[in-house]
Design an enzyme around this catalytic site. Structure first.
Site, PDB file in Angstrom:
ATOM      1  N   ASP A 100       0.864  -1.192   0.000  1.00 11.07           N
ATOM      2  CA  ASP A 100       0.000   0.000   0.000  1.00 11.07           C
ATOM      3  C   ASP A 100       0.892   1.231   0.000  1.00 11.07           C
ATOM      4  OD1 ASP A 100      -2.006   2.040   0.903  1.00 11.07           O
ATOM      5  OD2 ASP A 100      -3.235   0.275   1.283  1.00 11.07           O
ATOM      6  N   ASN A 101       0.472   2.279  -0.713  1.00 12.16           N
ATOM      7  CA  ASN A 101       1.248   3.528  -0.664  1.00 12.16           C
ATOM      8  C   ASN A 101       0.653   4.522   0.331  1.00 12.16           C
ATOM      9  OD1 ASN A 101      -1.006   4.439  -1.956  1.00 12.16           O
ATOM     10  ND2 ASN A 101       0.034   5.251  -3.764  1.00 12.16           N
ATOM     11  N   LYS A 130     -11.322   5.584  -5.920  1.00  9.06           N
ATOM     12  CA  LYS A 130     -12.709   5.062  -5.912  1.00  9.06           C
ATOM     13  C   LYS A 130     -13.817   6.105  -5.808  1.00  9.06           C
ATOM     14  CE  LYS A 130     -12.952   4.640  -0.934  1.00  9.06           C
ATOM     15  NZ  LYS A 130     -13.527   3.975   0.208  1.00  9.06           N
ATOM     16  N   SER A 185     -16.830  -3.193  -9.173  1.00 15.01           N
ATOM     17  CA  SER A 185     -17.880  -2.387  -8.547  1.00 15.01           C
ATOM     18  C   SER A 185     -19.195  -2.571  -9.285  1.00 15.01           C
ATOM     19  CB  SER A 185     -17.446  -0.919  -8.621  1.00 15.01           C
ATOM     20  OG  SER A 185     -18.556  -0.075  -8.427  1.00 15.01           O
ATOM     21  N   TYR A 220     -14.746   6.619 -13.127  1.00 19.08           N
ATOM     22  CA  TYR A 220     -14.322   5.593 -12.162  1.00 19.08           C
ATOM     23  C   TYR A 220     -14.881   4.225 -12.565  1.00 19.08           C
ATOM     24  CZ  TYR A 220     -14.726   2.772  -7.892  1.00 19.08           C
ATOM     25  OH  TYR A 220     -14.705   1.734  -6.994  1.00 19.08           O
ATOM     26  N   LYS A 246     -13.051   0.463 -13.902  1.00 16.88           N
ATOM     27  CA  LYS A 246     -13.305  -0.893 -13.380  1.00 16.88           C
ATOM     28  C   LYS A 246     -13.731  -1.818 -14.520  1.00 16.88           C
ATOM     29  CE  LYS A 246     -12.368  -0.360  -9.039  1.00 16.88           C
ATOM     30  NZ  LYS A 246     -11.230  -1.050  -8.448  1.00 16.88           N
ATOM     31  N   PHE A 288     -21.302  -3.966  -4.052  1.00 14.75           N
ATOM     32  CA  PHE A 288     -22.319  -2.922  -4.073  1.00 14.75           C
ATOM     33  C   PHE A 288     -21.837  -1.820  -3.109  1.00 14.75           C
ATOM     34  CE2 PHE A 288     -25.576  -4.040  -7.156  1.00 14.75           C
ATOM     35  CZ  PHE A 288     -24.887  -5.100  -7.727  1.00 14.75           C
ATOM     36  N   ASP A 319     -24.554   9.860 -10.852  1.00 14.26           N
ATOM     37  CA  ASP A 319     -25.238   8.965  -9.909  1.00 14.26           C
ATOM     38  C   ASP A 319     -26.273   8.116 -10.637  1.00 14.26           C
ATOM     39  OD1 ASP A 319     -24.250   8.897  -7.376  1.00 14.26           O
ATOM     40  OD2 ASP A 319     -25.480  10.545  -6.612  1.00 14.26           O
TER      41      ASP A 319
HETATM   42  P1  NAD Z   1      -9.640   2.630   0.229  1.00 18.99           P
HETATM   43  O1  NAD Z   1      -9.295   3.917  -0.431  1.00 18.99           O
HETATM   44  O2  NAD Z   1      -9.995   2.646   1.666  1.00 18.99           O
HETATM   45  O3  NAD Z   1      -8.482   1.569   0.026  1.00 18.99           O
HETATM   46  C1  NAD Z   1      -7.642   1.570  -1.097  1.00 18.99           C
HETATM   47  C2  NAD Z   1      -6.221   1.416  -0.598  1.00 18.99           C
HETATM   48  O4  NAD Z   1      -5.371   1.433  -1.736  1.00 18.99           O
HETATM   49  C3  NAD Z   1      -5.788   2.565   0.321  1.00 18.99           C
HETATM   50  O5  NAD Z   1      -5.147   2.039   1.455  1.00 18.99           O
HETATM   51  C4  NAD Z   1      -4.824   3.378  -0.548  1.00 18.99           C
HETATM   52  O6  NAD Z   1      -3.824   3.990   0.223  1.00 18.99           O
HETATM   53  C5  NAD Z   1      -4.277   2.303  -1.471  1.00 18.99           C
HETATM   54  N1  NAD Z   1      -3.813   2.822  -2.750  1.00 18.99           N
HETATM   55  C6  NAD Z   1      -4.403   3.734  -3.554  1.00 18.99           C
HETATM   56  N2  NAD Z   1      -3.662   3.931  -4.663  1.00 18.99           N
HETATM   57  C7  NAD Z   1      -2.590   3.105  -4.556  1.00 18.99           C
HETATM   58  C8  NAD Z   1      -1.465   2.844  -5.373  1.00 18.99           C
HETATM   59  N3  NAD Z   1      -1.294   3.468  -6.544  1.00 18.99           N
HETATM   60  N4  NAD Z   1      -0.555   1.947  -4.952  1.00 18.99           N
HETATM   61  C9  NAD Z   1      -0.714   1.296  -3.769  1.00 18.99           C
HETATM   62  N5  NAD Z   1      -1.740   1.513  -2.946  1.00 18.99           N
HETATM   63  C10 NAD Z   1      -2.680   2.405  -3.333  1.00 18.99           C
HETATM   64  O7  NAD Z   1     -10.810   2.002  -0.646  1.00 18.99           O
HETATM   65  P2  NAD Z   1     -11.744   0.757  -0.330  1.00 18.99           P
HETATM   66  O8  NAD Z   1     -13.106   1.261  -0.044  1.00 18.99           O
HETATM   67  O9  NAD Z   1     -11.092  -0.149   0.634  1.00 18.99           O
HETATM   68  O10 NAD Z   1     -11.798   0.099  -1.781  1.00 18.99           O
HETATM   69  C11 NAD Z   1     -10.926  -0.958  -2.154  1.00 18.99           C
HETATM   70  C12 NAD Z   1     -11.206  -1.344  -3.585  1.00 18.99           C
HETATM   71  O11 NAD Z   1     -12.583  -1.689  -3.728  1.00 18.99           O
HETATM   72  C13 NAD Z   1     -10.937  -0.230  -4.599  1.00 18.99           C
HETATM   73  O12 NAD Z   1     -10.370  -0.801  -5.743  1.00 18.99           O
HETATM   74  C14 NAD Z   1     -12.319   0.301  -4.901  1.00 18.99           C
HETATM   75  O13 NAD Z   1     -12.390   0.850  -6.199  1.00 18.99           O
HETATM   76  C15 NAD Z   1     -13.156  -0.951  -4.790  1.00 18.99           C
HETATM   77  N6  NAD Z   1     -14.554  -0.673  -4.449  1.00 18.99           N
HETATM   78  C16 NAD Z   1     -14.846   0.049  -3.336  1.00 18.99           C
HETATM   79  C17 NAD Z   1     -16.158   0.357  -3.044  1.00 18.99           C
HETATM   80  C18 NAD Z   1     -16.521   1.189  -1.842  1.00 18.99           C
HETATM   81  O14 NAD Z   1     -17.605   1.767  -1.813  1.00 18.99           O
HETATM   82  N7  NAD Z   1     -15.689   1.296  -0.825  1.00 18.99           N
HETATM   83  C19 NAD Z   1     -17.186  -0.092  -3.882  1.00 18.99           C
HETATM   84  C20 NAD Z   1     -16.847  -0.835  -5.015  1.00 18.99           C
HETATM   85  C21 NAD Z   1     -15.517  -1.131  -5.288  1.00 18.99           C
HETATM   86  N1  UDP Z   2     -24.969  10.567  -1.242  1.00 13.06           N
HETATM   87  C1  UDP Z   2     -25.613  11.690  -0.754  1.00 13.06           C
HETATM   88  N2  UDP Z   2     -24.851  12.625  -0.126  1.00 13.06           N
HETATM   89  C2  UDP Z   2     -23.516  12.516   0.045  1.00 13.06           C
HETATM   90  C3  UDP Z   2     -22.865  11.348  -0.459  1.00 13.06           C
HETATM   91  C4  UDP Z   2     -23.638  10.387  -1.104  1.00 13.06           C
HETATM   92  O1  UDP Z   2     -26.823  11.852  -0.900  1.00 13.06           O
HETATM   93  O2  UDP Z   2     -22.886  13.420   0.610  1.00 13.06           O
HETATM   94  C5  UDP Z   2     -25.778   9.550  -1.933  1.00 13.06           C
HETATM   95  C6  UDP Z   2     -25.323   9.324  -3.380  1.00 13.06           C
HETATM   96  O3  UDP Z   2     -26.021  10.209  -4.222  1.00 13.06           O
HETATM   97  C7  UDP Z   2     -25.723   7.866  -3.603  1.00 13.06           C
HETATM   98  C8  UDP Z   2     -25.630   7.238  -2.209  1.00 13.06           C
HETATM   99  O4  UDP Z   2     -25.583   8.319  -1.278  1.00 13.06           O
HETATM  100  O5  UDP Z   2     -27.063   7.809  -4.006  1.00 13.06           O
HETATM  101  C9  UDP Z   2     -24.378   6.396  -2.043  1.00 13.06           C
HETATM  102  O6  UDP Z   2     -23.268   7.184  -2.454  1.00 13.06           O
HETATM  103  P1  UDP Z   2     -21.777   6.699  -2.285  1.00 13.06           P
HETATM  104  O7  UDP Z   2     -20.894   7.774  -2.838  1.00 13.06           O
HETATM  105  O8  UDP Z   2     -21.539   6.293  -0.866  1.00 13.06           O
HETATM  106  O9  UDP Z   2     -21.698   5.377  -3.168  1.00 13.06           O
HETATM  107  P2  UDP Z   2     -21.931   5.149  -4.750  1.00 13.06           P
HETATM  108  O10 UDP Z   2     -23.060   4.184  -4.825  1.00 13.06           O
HETATM  109  O11 UDP Z   2     -22.244   6.440  -5.388  1.00 13.06           O
HETATM  110  O12 UDP Z   2     -20.647   4.560  -5.211  1.00 13.06           O
END
Ligand code: NAD
Ligand code: UDP
Length: 349
Positions: A33-34, A92, A132, A156, A160, A185, A308
């Site tokens: 992780d960075n 993300k 995602s 974004y 993915k 989700f 959205d």
């Molecule tokens: P997060 O930001 O908490 O975790 C991502 C981690 O990756 C962080 O620790 C960050 O420091 C590290 N990172 C970022 N860029 C990097 C790089 N270039 N090199 C090394 N490390 C790096 O996010 P999260 O919520 O834990 O999400 C993890 C994964 O799941 C992501 O790929 C995200 O796109 C995907 N995802 C998240 C959600 C969500 O709502 N949290 C939903 C769908 C998919």
């Molecule tokens: N949302 C909101 N206010 C905020 C942040 C998010 O109303 O300040 C809403 C956003 O429009 C979406 C839902 O909450 O309908 C979930 O958003 P989030 O960014 O957490 O996840 P997404 O599904 O967009 O990846």
């Protein structure tokens, strides 16, 4: 078990909970992780929570490194016998991805390509990829099945989707390569100890951390993005999933790929939704959070947010059929655990 898993982004929100579950399941773990969106102190917290498995001799290492740093990756792969990789590292936030498409394509697509190249070079053939629900774009049918049409509607989501296509191509070309594309989700909540949770650097983008910050008084109020959608209360509907359920889903996925589950192993290229199957509106989430935690979350209605999607709800049956996985924690636990984390830690460690 003597199997080492490399977890990119393992200090982040979903990564940290998954690393803990991997250690509890008996895997040796290497975090890469960075710390762009996490704090190194999370690693000490994981160690504290995983005292028991670590006392049995499991190995837990970390490297502060960018996943795009191919030379660095090569050194890590050279020095360890890695059984499989879980690739979380990435950017993300939907809104940010409109402002910084280059950073999103570079990190998410470039990082995945660098990782896949090094995995192939070292003949490491099991990859679990964080995708995602955004790859479904504006879905025609709810709940969404894995074979629905794909068409991301923001940068974004497009990164993915392109990573999914890239990994599919790699899989088709190399019969030893296995990939699980996990479409999350909306992961929320925190570890029940209050020691792990979501701690984004800067202003959070996602709903739950914002709700927590408003409830704690760190922010004055929550903007609800649009109340004129075609839903019962006019606000967007999402399928919120507890991060611990999601973390356990990753362990089952990896175990299946490595032939460690009693069920038949996942096919070489598997796509799985991870959600509860329950839709919750923004207003319902805020109401639930206020009621179970007995706090106020001042909010007002703001314009819709660019990119959205009105409704995203999973059909999670395939994960149940292939892994025996289903979400066990409800919205009440998600709100309680997120609030405990906020109260014990704030969002800034
Ligand atoms: P997060 O930001 O908490 O975790 C991502 C981690 O990756 C962080 O620790 C960050 O420091 C590290 N990172 C970022 N860029 C990097 C790089 N270039 N090199 C090394 N490390 C790096 O996010 P999260 O919520 O834990 O999400 C993890 C994964 O799941 C992501 O790929 C995200 O796109 C995907 N995802 C998240 C959600 C969500 O709502 N949290 C939903 C769908 C998919
Ligand atoms: N949302 C909101 N206010 C905020 C942040 C998010 O109303 O300040 C809403 C956003 O429009 C979406 C839902 O909450 O309908 C979930 O958003 P989030 O960014 O957490 O996840 P997404 O599904 O967009 O990846």
């Amino acid at each position: 078990m003597d199997q080492t898993v490399l977890v990119t982004g393992g200090a982040g929100f979903i990564g940290s909970h998954t690393v803990l579950e991997l250690l509890q399941a008996g895997f040796d773990v290497i975090v890469l992780d960075n710390f762009l969106n996490s704090d190194p102190s999370v690693l000490a917290r994981i160690k504290r929570l995983a005292q028991e498995p670590l006392s049995l001799g499991l190995s837990f290492k970390h490297f502060e490194m960018d996943v795009r740093d191919e030379a660095g990756l090569i050194e890590v792969f050279k020095a360890h016998r890695i059984a499989g990789v879980i690739h979380f590292a990435g950017l993300k936030a939907v809104a940010e991805s409109f402002e910084q498409p280059l950073a999103y394509w570079d990190t998410n697509v470039g990082g995945t390509m660098a990782l896949a190249r090094v995995m192939k070079r070292f003949d490491v053939n099991h990859l679990v990829f964080s995708s995602s629900a955004l790859v479904y774009g504006l879905p025609k049918l709810i709940p969404i099945q894995e074979n629905s049409e794909l068409d991301a509607v923001n940068p974004y989501g497009r990164t993915k989707l392109i990573c999914e296509k890239f990994l599919t191509d790699v899989c088709f070309a190399d019969s030893r390569f296995n990939v699980a594309l996990l479409r999350y989700f909306n992961p929320v909540g925190a570890h029940s100890s209050g020691l792990l949770g979501e701690s984004p650097n800067g202003i959070p983008n996602n709903l739950m951390p914002l709700v927590c910050q408003v409830a704690s008084g760190e922010r004055a109020q929550l903007s609800i993005f649009g109340d004129d959608y075609d839903t019962a209360d006019g606000t967007c509907i999402r399928d919120y999933i507890h991060v611990m359920d999601l973390a356990q889903g990753h362990v089952l996925t990896l175990k299946s790929m490595l032939g460690l589950l009693s069920l038949p192993a996942l096919s070489r290229l598997s796509v799985l939704n991870f959600g509860t199957g329950q839709g919750v509106s923004v207003k319902e989430l805020v109401d639930c959070f206020e009621a179970v935690n007995r706090v106020k979350v001042p909010h007002s209605i703001a314009p819709r947010r660019d990119g959205d999607v009105p409704i995203l709800v999973a059909n999670p049956n395939k994960a149940f059929e292939s892994l025996g996985w289903k979400a066990n924690r409800n919205l009440i636990s998600m709100c309680q655990d997120a609030w405990r984390w906020q109260q014990q830690n704030g969002l800034h460690l």
